[in-house]
Design a protein around this motif. Structure first.
Motif, PDB file in Angstrom:
ATOM      1  N   ILE A   3       0.829  -1.202   0.000  1.00 41.95           N
ATOM      2  CA  ILE A   3       0.000   0.000   0.000  1.00 41.95           C
ATOM      3  C   ILE A   3       0.865   1.253   0.000  1.00 41.95           C
ATOM      4  O   ILE A   3       0.635   2.194  -0.775  1.00 41.95           O
ATOM      5  N   LEU A   4       1.886   1.294   0.850  1.00 46.68           N
ATOM      6  CA  LEU A   4       2.726   2.489   0.927  1.00 46.68           C
ATOM      7  C   LEU A   4       3.525   2.702  -0.348  1.00 46.68           C
ATOM      8  O   LEU A   4       3.824   3.837  -0.722  1.00 46.68           O
ATOM      9  N   GLY A   5       3.872   1.626  -1.034  1.00 42.92           N
ATOM     10  CA  GLY A   5       4.634   1.746  -2.268  1.00 42.92           C
ATOM     11  C   GLY A   5       3.787   1.918  -3.507  1.00 42.92           C
ATOM     12  O   GLY A   5       4.330   2.054  -4.612  1.00 42.92           O
ATOM     13  N   ASN A   6       2.471   1.928  -3.359  1.00 39.15           N
ATOM     14  CA  ASN A   6       1.572   2.049  -4.504  1.00 39.15           C
ATOM     15  C   ASN A   6       1.407   3.515  -4.889  1.00 39.15           C
ATOM     16  O   ASN A   6       0.849   4.304  -4.116  1.00 39.15           O
ATOM     17  N   PRO A   7       1.860   3.924  -6.069  1.00 36.81           N
ATOM     18  CA  PRO A   7       1.781   5.333  -6.451  1.00 36.81           C
ATOM     19  C   PRO A   7       0.371   5.801  -6.784  1.00 36.81           C
ATOM     20  O   PRO A   7       0.125   7.010  -6.863  1.00 36.81           O
ATOM     21  N   ARG A   8      -0.558   4.884  -6.967  1.00 40.51           N
ATOM     22  CA  ARG A   8      -1.932   5.270  -7.307  1.00 40.51           C
ATOM     23  C   ARG A   8      -2.715   5.700  -6.091  1.00 40.51           C
ATOM     24  O   ARG A   8      -3.611   6.557  -6.180  1.00 40.51           O
ATOM     25  N   ILE A   9      -2.406   5.131  -4.917  1.00 43.33           N
ATOM     26  CA  ILE A   9      -3.173   5.408  -3.699  1.00 43.33           C
ATOM     27  C   ILE A   9      -2.525   6.558  -2.941  1.00 43.33           C
ATOM     28  O   ILE A   9      -1.343   6.495  -2.572  1.00 43.33           O
ATOM     29  N   LEU A  10      -3.284   7.618  -2.686  1.00 49.40           N
ATOM     30  CA  LEU A  10      -2.786   8.740  -1.902  1.00 49.40           C
ATOM     31  C   LEU A  10      -2.915   8.410  -0.418  1.00 49.40           C
ATOM     32  O   LEU A  10      -3.997   8.066   0.062  1.00 49.40           O
ATOM     33  N   LYS A  11      -1.782   8.499   0.303  1.00 51.45           N
ATOM     34  CA  LYS A  11      -1.780   8.284   1.747  1.00 51.45           C
ATOM     35  C   LYS A  11      -1.664   9.635   2.448  1.00 51.45           C
ATOM     36  O   LYS A  11      -0.748  10.402   2.151  1.00 51.45           O
ATOM     37  N   VAL A  12      -2.592   9.946   3.355  1.00 46.76           N
ATOM     38  CA  VAL A  12      -2.616  11.254   4.014  1.00 46.76           C
ATOM     39  C   VAL A  12      -2.518  11.077   5.526  1.00 46.76           C
ATOM     40  O   VAL A  12      -3.071  10.139   6.101  1.00 46.76           O
ATOM     41  N   GLY A  13      -1.794  11.980   6.171  1.00 47.07           N
ATOM     42  CA  GLY A  13      -1.655  11.914   7.623  1.00 47.07           C
ATOM     43  C   GLY A  13      -1.005  13.175   8.148  1.00 47.07           C
ATOM     44  O   GLY A  13      -0.847  14.170   7.428  1.00 47.07           O
ATOM     45  N   PHE A  14      -0.599  13.149   9.406  1.00 47.01           N
ATOM     46  CA  PHE A  14       0.006  14.304  10.064  1.00 47.01           C
ATOM     47  C   PHE A  14       1.379  13.917  10.627  1.00 47.01           C
ATOM     48  O   PHE A  14       1.533  12.849  11.220  1.00 47.01           O
ATOM     49  N   GLY A  15       2.352  14.813  10.459  1.00 45.43           N
ATOM     50  CA  GLY A  15       3.670  14.585  11.020  1.00 45.43           C
ATOM     51  C   GLY A  15       4.279  13.268  10.587  1.00 45.43           C
ATOM     52  O   GLY A  15       4.703  12.462  11.422  1.00 45.43           O
ATOM     53  N   LEU A  16       4.345  13.030   9.296  1.00 47.62           N
ATOM     54  CA  LEU A  16       4.702  11.714   8.772  1.00 47.62           C
ATOM     55  C   LEU A  16       6.201  11.468   8.638  1.00 47.62           C
ATOM     56  O   LEU A  16       6.602  10.368   8.255  1.00 47.62           O
ATOM     57  N   GLY A  58      13.191   1.945   7.935  1.00 41.78           N
ATOM     58  CA  GLY A  58      14.153   1.164   8.686  1.00 41.78           C
ATOM     59  C   GLY A  58      13.711  -0.263   8.931  1.00 41.78           C
ATOM     60  O   GLY A  58      14.514  -1.196   8.837  1.00 41.78           O
ATOM     61  N   ARG A  59      12.419  -0.459   9.235  1.00 43.21           N
ATOM     62  CA  ARG A  59      11.962  -1.802   9.568  1.00 43.21           C
ATOM     63  C   ARG A  59      11.482  -2.591   8.366  1.00 43.21           C
ATOM     64  O   ARG A  59      11.733  -3.786   8.250  1.00 43.21           O
ATOM     65  N   LEU A  60      10.767  -1.934   7.462  1.00 39.45           N
ATOM     66  CA  LEU A  60      10.157  -2.656   6.352  1.00 39.45           C
ATOM     67  C   LEU A  60      10.847  -2.406   5.012  1.00 39.45           C
ATOM     68  O   LEU A  60      10.480  -3.015   4.016  1.00 39.45           O
ATOM     69  N   GLN A  61      11.840  -1.514   5.007  1.00 39.95           N
ATOM     70  CA  GLN A  61      12.565  -1.197   3.773  1.00 39.95           C
ATOM     71  C   GLN A  61      11.608  -0.840   2.631  1.00 39.95           C
ATOM     72  O   GLN A  61      11.700  -1.367   1.529  1.00 39.95           O
ATOM     73  N   VAL A  62      10.678   0.057   2.923  1.00 35.80           N
ATOM     74  CA  VAL A  62       9.708   0.468   1.923  1.00 35.80           C
ATOM     75  C   VAL A  62       9.890   1.946   1.610  1.00 35.80           C
ATOM     76  O   VAL A  62      10.107   2.758   2.516  1.00 35.80           O
ATOM     77  N   GLU A  63       9.846   2.294   0.345  1.00 36.10           N
ATOM     78  CA  GLU A  63       9.877   3.688  -0.087  1.00 36.10           C
ATOM     79  C   GLU A  63       8.435   4.157  -0.268  1.00 36.10           C
ATOM     80  O   GLU A  63       7.721   3.671  -1.142  1.00 36.10           O
ATOM     81  N   MET A  64       8.002   5.082   0.577  1.00 40.40           N
ATOM     82  CA  MET A  64       6.628   5.549   0.530  1.00 40.40           C
ATOM     83  C   MET A  64       6.412   6.427  -0.697  1.00 40.40           C
ATOM     84  O   MET A  64       7.175   7.344  -0.956  1.00 40.40           O
ATOM     85  N   GLN A  65       5.359   6.153  -1.450  1.00 40.28           N
ATOM     86  CA  GLN A  65       5.031   6.923  -2.639  1.00 40.28           C
ATOM     87  C   GLN A  65       3.638   7.528  -2.504  1.00 40.28           C
ATOM     88  O   GLN A  65       2.746   6.936  -1.903  1.00 40.28           O
ATOM     89  N   ASN A  66       3.479   8.720  -3.096  1.00 36.64           N
ATOM     90  CA  ASN A  66       2.195   9.427  -3.112  1.00 36.64           C
ATOM     91  C   ASN A  66       1.669   9.624  -1.684  1.00 36.64           C
ATOM     92  O   ASN A  66       0.603   9.122  -1.324  1.00 36.64           O
ATOM     93  N   VAL A  67       2.444  10.362  -0.902  1.00 38.80           N
ATOM     94  CA  VAL A  67       2.107  10.625   0.499  1.00 38.80           C
ATOM     95  C   VAL A  67       1.927  12.132   0.682  1.00 38.80           C
ATOM     96  O   VAL A  67       2.719  12.927   0.183  1.00 38.80           O
ATOM     97  N   LEU A  68       0.886  12.529   1.411  1.00 39.10           N
ATOM     98  CA  LEU A  68       0.622  13.946   1.692  1.00 39.10           C
ATOM     99  C   LEU A  68       0.599  14.166   3.193  1.00 39.10           C
ATOM    100  O   LEU A  68      -0.244  13.605   3.897  1.00 39.10           O
ATOM    101  N   ASP A  69       1.537  14.968   3.679  1.00 39.50           N
ATOM    102  CA  ASP A  69       1.539  15.356   5.087  1.00 39.50           C
ATOM    103  C   ASP A  69       0.618  16.567   5.221  1.00 39.50           C
ATOM    104  O   ASP A  69       0.930  17.654   4.718  1.00 39.50           O
TER     105      ASP A  69
END
Length: 228
Positions: A95-108, A117-128
């Motif tokens: 989910i975090l690596g999916n560029p189609r899904i926008l992930k939104v949150g605070f203080g990310l 560090g733990r999951l070795q995932v590059e987050m894509q399409n994220v909006l703080d």
């Protein structure tokens, strides 16, 4: 730009309570079938509220093994993925690596660091969302509580006792489930109502560029000019 002030905790507390999700809309998968259902629901979303929870560290030098819970939410439901499950880690990466899904949150920023560090995932399409409010003149860390007060006119109360509880427990308590779901669901709700809120805000004033320094005056020339 004139700095605007977000509602204080006391001011927010005077508002009607945040319309939290019912318990039946909060999913904590543990079986293969439940993880598959969670994945199918999440992969179809276009926007997901996002947050994480970690076991607090009370000893200096203690190793941080978080995040222990990763939360995703739509405006209608929330999924709490406990990272001691391999399936939860796999879904989180997807989910975090999916560029189609926008992930939104605070203080990310901290969430990003922990997950890399733990999951070795590059987050894509994220909006703080903190950065959205900063564009409108608020501080750099508006936070979910103040955002809910401004955008929805509601009060989101967060228990310090639950905040500092053991999120690494294999079985989350009811209060932990609701707390974790609220954080992700609140972000999804703020994002869903942002266009209407932003339409009512005063125009964003561009900061004036700094004035160029004045050219230095040659004292010798000035004196001779005055004598002429």
């Amino acid at each position: 730009m004139v700095r605007r002030k977000a509602p204080t905790k006391d001011e927010s507390a005077l508002l009607p309570p945040f319309a939290a999700l019912p318990d039946q809309a909060i999913h904590v998968p543990s079986s293969d079938a439940e993880f598959e259902q969670a994945r199918e629901a999440l992969i179809q979303a276009s926007v997901l509220g996002f947050d994480t929870e970690s076991k607090p560290l009370f000893q200096v030098g203690a190793k941080d093994t978080g995040p222990h819970v990763v939360q995703f939410a739509t405006v209608d439901a929330a999924w709490l993925l406990q990272t001691h499950h391999a399936a939860a880690q796999a879904i989180t990466r997807e989910i975090l690596g999916n560029p189609r899904i926008l992930k939104v949150g605070f203080g990310l920023d901290n969430d990003r660091h922990q997950l890399q560090g733990r999951l070795q995932v590059e987050m894509q399409n994220v909006l703080d969302l903190d950065r959205v409010f900063k564009r409108h003149g608020f501080g750099a860390s508006t936070g979910v509580r103040a955002a809910i007060a401004m955008v929805l006119g509601q009060s989101l109360r967060k228990s310090k006792k639950v905040t500092t509880s053991n999120w690494a427990n294999p079985r989350l308590s009811d209060s932990q489930r609701r707390y974790a779901a609220n954080d992700a669901h609140a972000a999804a709700m703020v994002h869903a109502h942002l266009p209407a809120w932003e339409a009512l805000q005063p125009p964003v004033q561009a900061q004036r560029p700094p004035r160029p320094p004045r050219p230095a005056v040659d004292a010798g020339n000035s004196i001779s000019e005055r004598r002429m």
